[in-house]
Design a protein around this motif. Sequence first.
Motif, mmCIF file in Angstrom:
data_model
loop_
_atom_site.group_PDB
_atom_site.id
_atom_site.type_symbol
_atom_site.label_atom_id
_atom_site.label_comp_id
_atom_site.label_asym_id
_atom_site.label_seq_id
_atom_site.Cartn_x
_atom_site.Cartn_y
_atom_site.Cartn_z
ATOM 1 N N SER A 1 -5.861 5.526 -8.695
ATOM 2 C CA SER A 1 -6.892 5.854 -7.809
ATOM 3 C C SER A 1 -7.571 6.959 -8.808
ATOM 4 N N ASP B 1 -8.148 8.589 -3.041
ATOM 5 C CA ASP B 1 -7.937 7.809 -2.217
ATOM 6 C C ASP B 1 -6.586 7.911 -1.396
ATOM 7 N N LYS B 2 -6.668 8.126 -0.240
ATOM 8 C CA LYS B 2 -5.472 8.452 0.639
ATOM 9 C C LYS B 2 -4.528 7.249 0.725
ATOM 10 N N THR B 3 -5.129 5.975 0.953
ATOM 11 C CA THR B 3 -4.311 4.904 0.808
ATOM 12 C C THR B 3 -4.549 3.902 -0.573
ATOM 13 N N ASP C 1 -0.481 11.285 1.112
ATOM 14 C CA ASP C 1 -1.172 12.378 2.097
ATOM 15 C C ASP C 1 -1.318 13.883 1.187
ATOM 16 N N ILE D 1 0.530 5.660 1.019
ATOM 17 C CA ILE D 1 -0.066 6.537 1.536
ATOM 18 C C ILE D 1 0.212 7.635 0.899
ATOM 19 N N ASN E 1 0.852 -1.120 0.023
ATOM 20 C CA ASN E 1 0.005 -0.004 -0.101
ATOM 21 C C ASN E 1 1.082 1.183 0.052
ATOM 22 N N GLU F 1 -3.722 0.419 -2.963
ATOM 23 C CA GLU F 1 -2.937 -0.896 -3.074
ATOM 24 C C GLU F 1 -2.352 -0.877 -4.318
ATOM 25 N N GLN G 1 3.594 0.568 2.792
ATOM 26 C CA GLN G 1 3.299 -0.106 3.861
ATOM 27 C C GLN G 1 3.328 -1.405 3.251
ATOM 28 N N GLU H 1 4.879 7.278 1.516
ATOM 29 C CA GLU H 1 4.820 6.211 2.411
ATOM 30 C C GLU H 1 4.516 4.822 1.985
ATOM 31 N N TYR I 1 -3.613 13.420 -2.208
ATOM 32 C CA TYR I 1 -4.870 13.336 -1.672
ATOM 33 C C TYR I 1 -5.466 14.663 -1.376
#
Length: 136
Positions: free
Chosen positions: A115, A83-85, A73, A71, A69, A87, A132, A130, A76
């Motif tokens: 997105s 979408d902030k997050t 920020d 992010i 994922n 995949e 994940q 970022e 967005y």
Amino acid sequence: MKKNIVIILSLVIVIVIAFFLVSSNKPRIQLIEKESYFDTFEVVNGETRIMCVLSIKNNTDEMITLSVNAIFDQDYQSGLVSDKTVEGVWDDTGVAEISLAPKEKVSYKKIIFSSPNAGCDTKTDRNLPEIQLIKK
């Protein structure tokens, strides 16, 4: 003489403990940041596609399947993405998951985060978002 042996033995024990503490701090799945970067982006038919290149290492002795994922920020907030997050999907396979063998490292592998666009068509920076790493 006994005092020197005790000091040397104590020093060896401290070094061994420090080594295990440092080696155990390694994450099970590791993003190699110096080999990972934002590549480019495009807005096509109302969708923002952000391409990044990642290097990931499995530090375990087991097979691991994971997804990634990102992010976003700032993107967005600016409206580049809805979408902030998001995949990611691996560019070469078109799927979100990747499996890594024990101790395997994948280097410079392209991933795409898509997105719906929220009205902006410019990106404010070229920083890697970022990331994940999510074990499945």
